[in-house]
Design an enzyme around this catalytic site. Sequence first.
Site, short mmCIF file in Angstrom:
data_model
loop_
_atom_site.label_atom_id
_atom_site.label_comp_id
_atom_site.label_asym_id
_atom_site.label_seq_id
_atom_site.Cartn_x
_atom_site.Cartn_y
_atom_site.Cartn_z
N CYS A 199 -44.74 69.23 35.19
CA CYS A 199 -43.53 68.79 35.88
C CYS A 199 -42.70 70.03 36.22
O CYS A 199 -42.88 71.09 35.62
CB CYS A 199 -42.77 67.85 34.93
N GLU A 216 -60.45 60.05 45.17
CA GLU A 216 -59.47 59.00 45.48
C GLU A 216 -59.92 57.66 44.89
O GLU A 216 -59.81 56.60 45.51
CB GLU A 216 -59.23 58.90 46.99
#
EC number: 2.7.1.21
Length: 186
Positions: free
Chosen positions: A139, A82
């Site tokens: 995607c 992160e």
Amino acid sequence: MAKLYFRYSAMNAGKSTSLLQVAHNYEEQGQQVKLYTAVIDDRYGVGVITSRLGPQRQVDTFTPHTNFLDSVPQVACLLVDEAQFLSTAQVQQLHQVAQVRGIPVICYGLRSDFRGEPFPGSAYLLALADDIEEIKNICSCGKKATMNIRVDAEGRRIKEGEQVSIGGNESYLQACGRCFYSGAGA
């Protein structure tokens, strides 16, 4: 020579899985590693790096006040999950850990938010990292995903709001640029 690495991707590409694998590889060779994640990422509990595939690990957390120059012991490698939540000063500290202390630092994170805006930590990682690698994802249309789309509980796209909203598959989709701009991804 140790380097600062930035491994980035859109959501759901396996960044945490890759980080956990790298930690395992070092430890399998008898080397110590230090792992950090952002204290604000509490999806699976505070201080837990979790792969969507299942493996997880309790780790140290960083806050906006963490000084990596003061808190990193001498280890074979430092791994940060992160990393988009790092401050610019923290990215500079991690660069210094690699360059001066000789500890490889591998950061994993998002490059941009749901609006296509860079995270400050990611922008500095792109500027200072000695090695930058994109972790590929796709995607829903089959093209390479490079963007993130935030959605509400009904799956409708959210285009405004705070940059940071912690969530996983229920809150974010990965998209190619075409679907991101056309709205086809959500």
